[in-house]
Write a protein that holds these residues in place. Structure first.
Motif, PDB file in Angstrom:
ATOM      1  N   GLY A  76      26.626  -5.919 -45.264  1.00  0.00           N
ATOM      2  CA  GLY A  76      26.141  -7.297 -45.254  1.00  0.00           C
ATOM      3  C   GLY A  76      24.655  -7.372 -44.965  1.00  0.00           C
ATOM      4  O   GLY A  76      23.917  -8.149 -45.587  1.00  0.00           O
ATOM      5  N   ALA A  77      24.195  -6.552 -44.004  1.00  0.00           N
ATOM      6  CA  ALA A  77      22.765  -6.520 -43.695  1.00  0.00           C
ATOM      7  C   ALA A  77      21.968  -6.006 -44.893  1.00  0.00           C
ATOM      8  O   ALA A  77      20.860  -6.489 -45.178  1.00  0.00           O
ATOM      9  CB  ALA A  77      22.521  -5.643 -42.476  1.00  0.00           C
ATOM     10  N   ALA A  78      22.524  -5.019 -45.613  1.00  0.00           N
ATOM     11  CA  ALA A  78      21.847  -4.485 -46.795  1.00  0.00           C
ATOM     12  C   ALA A  78      21.738  -5.534 -47.896  1.00  0.00           C
ATOM     13  O   ALA A  78      20.732  -5.595 -48.618  1.00  0.00           O
ATOM     14  CB  ALA A  78      22.595  -3.257 -47.313  1.00  0.00           C
ATOM     15  N   VAL A  79      22.769  -6.368 -48.035  1.00  0.00           N
ATOM     16  CA  VAL A  79      22.710  -7.447 -49.027  1.00  0.00           C
ATOM     17  C   VAL A  79      21.544  -8.385 -48.719  1.00  0.00           C
ATOM     18  O   VAL A  79      20.779  -8.771 -49.609  1.00  0.00           O
ATOM     19  CB  VAL A  79      24.036  -8.235 -49.059  1.00  0.00           C
ATOM     20  CG1 VAL A  79      23.893  -9.510 -49.889  1.00  0.00           C
ATOM     21  CG2 VAL A  79      25.150  -7.373 -49.639  1.00  0.00           C
ATOM     22  N   ALA A  84      22.028  -8.577 -53.307  1.00  0.00           N
ATOM     23  CA  ALA A  84      23.426  -8.321 -53.658  1.00  0.00           C
ATOM     24  C   ALA A  84      23.559  -7.454 -54.898  1.00  0.00           C
ATOM     25  O   ALA A  84      24.493  -6.662 -55.024  1.00  0.00           O
ATOM     26  CB  ALA A  84      24.163  -9.644 -53.867  1.00  0.00           C
ATOM     27  N   ARG A  85      22.622  -7.590 -55.829  1.00  0.00           N
ATOM     28  CA  ARG A  85      22.705  -6.810 -57.070  1.00  0.00           C
ATOM     29  C   ARG A  85      22.641  -5.318 -56.787  1.00  0.00           C
ATOM     30  O   ARG A  85      23.469  -4.539 -57.282  1.00  0.00           O
ATOM     31  CB  ARG A  85      21.569  -7.210 -58.016  1.00  0.00           C
ATOM     32  CG  ARG A  85      21.452  -6.305 -59.242  1.00  0.00           C
ATOM     33  CD  ARG A  85      20.215  -6.648 -60.065  1.00  0.00           C
ATOM     34  NE  ARG A  85      19.960  -5.617 -61.056  1.00  0.00           N
ATOM     35  CZ  ARG A  85      19.265  -4.508 -60.829  1.00  0.00           C
ATOM     36  NH1 ARG A  85      18.769  -4.278 -59.614  1.00  0.00           N
ATOM     37  NH2 ARG A  85      19.078  -3.621 -61.779  1.00  0.00           N
ATOM     38  N   LEU A  86      21.674  -4.891 -55.983  1.00  0.00           N
ATOM     39  CA  LEU A  86      21.509  -3.467 -55.704  1.00  0.00           C
ATOM     40  C   LEU A  86      22.707  -2.923 -54.933  1.00  0.00           C
ATOM     41  O   LEU A  86      23.210  -1.827 -55.231  1.00  0.00           O
ATOM     42  CB  LEU A  86      20.229  -3.237 -54.914  1.00  0.00           C
ATOM     43  CG  LEU A  86      19.910  -1.766 -54.564  1.00  0.00           C
ATOM     44  CD1 LEU A  86      19.810  -0.938 -55.831  1.00  0.00           C
ATOM     45  CD2 LEU A  86      18.629  -1.673 -53.749  1.00  0.00           C
ATOM     46  N   ALA A 130      28.127 -13.037 -52.502  1.00  0.00           N
ATOM     47  CA  ALA A 130      26.748 -13.476 -52.293  1.00  0.00           C
ATOM     48  C   ALA A 130      26.026 -13.665 -53.620  1.00  0.00           C
ATOM     49  O   ALA A 130      25.230 -14.601 -53.789  1.00  0.00           O
ATOM     50  CB  ALA A 130      26.004 -12.456 -51.429  1.00  0.00           C
ATOM     51  N   MET A 131      26.312 -12.797 -54.586  1.00  0.00           N
ATOM     52  CA  MET A 131      25.683 -12.926 -55.899  1.00  0.00           C
ATOM     53  C   MET A 131      26.164 -14.186 -56.609  1.00  0.00           C
ATOM     54  O   MET A 131      25.370 -14.920 -57.208  1.00  0.00           O
ATOM     55  CB  MET A 131      25.984 -11.688 -56.749  1.00  0.00           C
ATOM     56  CG  MET A 131      25.373 -11.747 -58.143  1.00  0.00           C
ATOM     57  SD  MET A 131      25.565 -10.208 -59.061  1.00  0.00           S
ATOM     58  CE  MET A 131      24.463  -9.146 -58.139  1.00  0.00           C
ATOM     59  N   VAL A 132      27.466 -14.452 -56.537  1.00  0.00           N
ATOM     60  CA  VAL A 132      28.013 -15.671 -57.147  1.00  0.00           C
ATOM     61  C   VAL A 132      27.371 -16.905 -56.526  1.00  0.00           C
ATOM     62  O   VAL A 132      26.958 -17.835 -57.232  1.00  0.00           O
ATOM     63  CB  VAL A 132      29.548 -15.725 -56.975  1.00  0.00           C
ATOM     64  CG1 VAL A 132      30.086 -17.097 -57.377  1.00  0.00           C
ATOM     65  CG2 VAL A 132      30.209 -14.637 -57.807  1.00  0.00           C
ATOM     66  N   ALA A 202      19.490 -11.650 -56.122  1.00  0.00           N
ATOM     67  CA  ALA A 202      20.300 -12.384 -55.139  1.00  0.00           C
ATOM     68  C   ALA A 202      19.862 -12.076 -53.709  1.00  0.00           C
ATOM     69  O   ALA A 202      20.674 -11.797 -52.837  1.00  0.00           O
ATOM     70  CB  ALA A 202      21.790 -12.081 -55.335  1.00  0.00           C
ATOM     71  N   ARG A 203      18.577 -12.134 -53.507  1.00  0.00           N
ATOM     72  CA  ARG A 203      18.024 -11.953 -52.171  1.00  0.00           C
ATOM     73  C   ARG A 203      17.083 -13.116 -51.899  1.00  0.00           C
ATOM     74  O   ARG A 203      16.306 -13.517 -52.766  1.00  0.00           O
ATOM     75  CB  ARG A 203      17.235 -10.639 -52.094  1.00  0.00           C
ATOM     76  CG  ARG A 203      16.645 -10.343 -50.717  1.00  0.00           C
ATOM     77  CD  ARG A 203      15.787  -9.076 -50.727  1.00  0.00           C
ATOM     78  NE  ARG A 203      14.575  -9.229 -51.519  1.00  0.00           N
ATOM     79  CZ  ARG A 203      14.366  -8.672 -52.706  1.00  0.00           C
ATOM     80  NH1 ARG A 203      15.300  -7.913 -53.242  1.00  0.00           N
ATOM     81  NH2 ARG A 203      13.249  -8.864 -53.370  1.00  0.00           N
ATOM     82  N   ALA A 204      17.146 -13.677 -50.703  1.00  0.00           N
ATOM     83  CA  ALA A 204      16.297 -14.815 -50.360  1.00  0.00           C
ATOM     84  C   ALA A 204      15.438 -14.464 -49.151  1.00  0.00           C
ATOM     85  O   ALA A 204      15.909 -13.827 -48.213  1.00  0.00           O
ATOM     86  CB  ALA A 204      17.141 -16.057 -50.062  1.00  0.00           C
TER      87      ALA A 204
END
Length: 437
Positions: A76-79, A84-86, A130-132, A202-204
Motif C-alpha cells: 500500500g505504501a508503494a502504491v 498503482a500502475r508500477l 487504487a488504479m480504478v 495512478a499516483r497523487a
C-alpha cells in the motif's frame, strides 16, 4: 434519500467510462480465465499429482494468503509512493513467475517458492482498486466495481468449467498446461500497463494543507469511519468468503450429506447469479445509501446460512440438495450487493495521495478474515458442531447489520452514495482529488 436521476443502462455506463476504464474492464474476464482454471484444483494438484501430503498442501494454500497479508502494508505504501500502475505491473510479473514454477514443481521446496511468489502478488488487489479509483470518478465508480466483479466471476467460472473437463490426475501434463495458461493470461494486464495504460501512474502528490491527514496505517485505521468499515470488512469475509470456500463444502458433505456434484452445481449457481444479476442490482441500488445496501446484504446472507443449516435436518435427500444450491443462490445475490459498496466507500473516504494505504488496509482485513474463517469452520465441524457453526455465521451476519448502521453515522453522504449536507469529522473528510492521469 434516493437519487431521482435516470437509472444507468449498460450502454450508458460504457459510454460514460473513460478510455482507460474501458481498456481495464474489457479484458477482465479473459485475464481471470486462467486463474479460474487453476483455482479449484491446486490442492488436488499438489496432493494427487505431485505427491505432497494433504495437510501440507492445505498449509501451502493458507501460506499464499498469509504472505498476502504480510506484503499488504509495504504494498500500500508503494502504491502511494510509486503509483498503482508500477506496483500492479511488478505484482503480475511475480505472480506469473510463481505460477510458472508451480506448473513444474516436483518437490516441496519448489512448491514453497511458487506459493510464496503467488502470495507476494497479493498487493495486486489494493493496487488495482487504487488504479480504478484514479481512473473512474463519482457514482460511476460503484458501478465499475460491481461490473468488474461480475466479469471476474465470469472468467473464473468459465475457466473452472473448462479445466474440470480437461484435467486428469493420471496425466500430470494436463495440470502443467492449465498452470501455464494461467501464467500466460497475466501477459494481458502486463501488455495493457506497458501499452495503452502506460501513462496512468495512478499516483497523487500530497496536496497543500494536508499535513494533518493521518498517513500511518494505525492512524488511518483509528479514524471512526475506517474503524467501522474495517470491522465490517473483516466480519463480512469471516462469515462470508472464508466460510463459503471452506465451511460450506464441509457442512454440505458432512451435515447435509449431498454429493460433490451437488456442491459443484451450487458453485455454478453462485456464478450464474452474479453474472446475470450484477448490473440489474447496480441499477436498483444506484442513489441509495450504501450502508443500507450492506444491511440488506447481511440479512440475505443470514437467510442463506439459515437455509443451509436447515438442510442438515433433511440430510441425504433431494430437499437437502435443493437447499444446498439455494444457499449459493442467496449468497451470490448478497455478493452483488457487497462488492460494489465496500470498495466504493473505501476509495471515497481516501485522500488521493493515500489511496494505496486505504485499499491495503481493506485488503489486509479481508485476507485475515479469509484465513481465520476456514480455521474456525474446520475446528467446529471436526468436533461435530454443525449447529454451533451455523449459529455463529448467522450471528456474524446479524452483527454486520449493526456495523453497517453504525458506519452510516460516521461517513459523509458522498461516501455513502447519496447527495447530502453531512460533513464528517476532519479526520474522516476526503480531500480534493489530484490529477493522476
Amino acid at each position: 434519500m434516493a437519487d431521482t436521476a435516470p437509472r444507468t443502462t449498460l450502454a450508458s455506463f460504457w459510454a460514460q467510462l473513460p478510455r482507460e476504464g474501458r481498456w481495464l474492464l474489457s479484458t477482465v474476464a479473459i485475464q481471470l480465465f486462467g486463474r479460474g482454471m487453476t483455482l479449484p484444483f491446486t490442492v488436488i494438484y499438489l496432493h494427487e499429482v505431485r505427491g505432497i501430503g494433504l495437510d501440507v498442501a492445505g498449509a501451502l494454500m493458507a501460506w499464499i494468503f498469509a504472505v498476502g497479508v504480510i506484503v499488504t502494508g509495504p504494498g500500500g505504501a508503494a502504491v502511494d509512493k510509486y503509483g498503482a500502475r508500477l506496483v500492479t505491473l511488478v505484482a503480475c510479473v511475480v505472480h506469473m513467475t510463481g505460477v510458472g514454477i508451480l506448473a513444474f514443481a516436483e518437490s516441496l521446496p519448489a512448491a514453497i517458492v511458487a506459493t510464496t511468489l503467488m502470495g507476494v502478488s497479493g498487493v495486486t488487489w489494493p493496487a488495482f482498486n487504487a488504479m480504478v479509483a484514479a481512473i473512474v470518478q463519482g457514482p460511476l465508480r460503484q458501478q465499475y466495481f460491481g461490473v468488474n466483479f461480475a466479469l471476474v466471476n465470469l472468467g473464473i467460472g468459465l475457466g473452472g468449467i473448462v479445466s474440470g473437463l480437461y484435467v486428469d490426475v493420471h496425466v500430470p501434463r494436463t495440470f502443467t498446461t492449465i498452470y501455464l495458461v494461467d501464467a500466460a493470461s497475466l501477459l494481458i494486464p502486463v501488455a495493457l500497463l506497458l501499452g495503452p495504460l502506460r501513462h496512468v501512474h495512478a499516483r497523487a502528490d500530497k496536496p497543500d494543507g494536508a499535513d494533518d491527514v493521518p498517513a500511518s496505517y494505525l492512524r488511518i485505521a483509528r479514524q471512526p469511519a475506517m474503524a467501522w468499515l474495517l470491522a465490517l470488512t473483516f466480519i463480512g469475509t469471516f462469515v462470508g468468503y472464508g466460510q463459503m470456500e471452506a465451511g460450506f463444502p464441509a457442512f454440505a458433505r458432512e451435515a447435509s450429506e449431498v454429493s460433490t456434484r451437488t456442491i459443484g452445481w451450487a458453485f455454478a449457481a453462485n456464478t450464474a447469479v452474479i453474472v446475470l444479476a450484477q448490473f440489474l442490482v447496480l441499477r436498483r441500488i444506484q442513489g441509495h445509501r450504501r450502508t443500507r445496501v450492506l444491511v440488506l446484504m447481511s440479512l440475505i446472507w443470514a437467510l442463506a446460512w439459515t437455509v443451509l443449516g436447515l438442510t442438515g435436518i433433511v440430510a441425504g435427500t433431494l430437499t437437502a440438495a435443493f437447499g444446498v444450491v439455494l444457499y449459493h443462490v442467496f449468497f451470490g445475490l448478497g455478493e452483488t450487493l457487497l462488492q460494489p459498496t465496500i470498495p466504493a466507500i473505501t476509495n471515497d473516504l481516501a485522500p488521493d495521495h493515500l489511496r494505496g494505504r486505504y485499499n491495503a488496509l481493506s485488503s489486509g482485513f479481508f485476507q485475515v478474515g479469509g484465513i481465520l474463517g476456514p480455521v474456525v469452520a474446520g475446528f467446529l465441524l471436526r468436533h461435530d458442531q454443525p449447529t454451533l457453526f451455523i449459529a455463529l455465521v448467522v450471528a456474524g451476519c446479524l452483527s454486520m447489520v449493526a456495523l453497517a448502521r453504525g458506519l452510516e453515522g460516521r461517513i459523509p453522504a458522498s461516501a455513502n452514495g447519496v447527495e447530502g449536507d453531512e460533513v464528517p469529522a476532519v479526520a474522516d473528510r476526503p480531500h480534493p482529488a489530484a490529477d493522476v492521469i
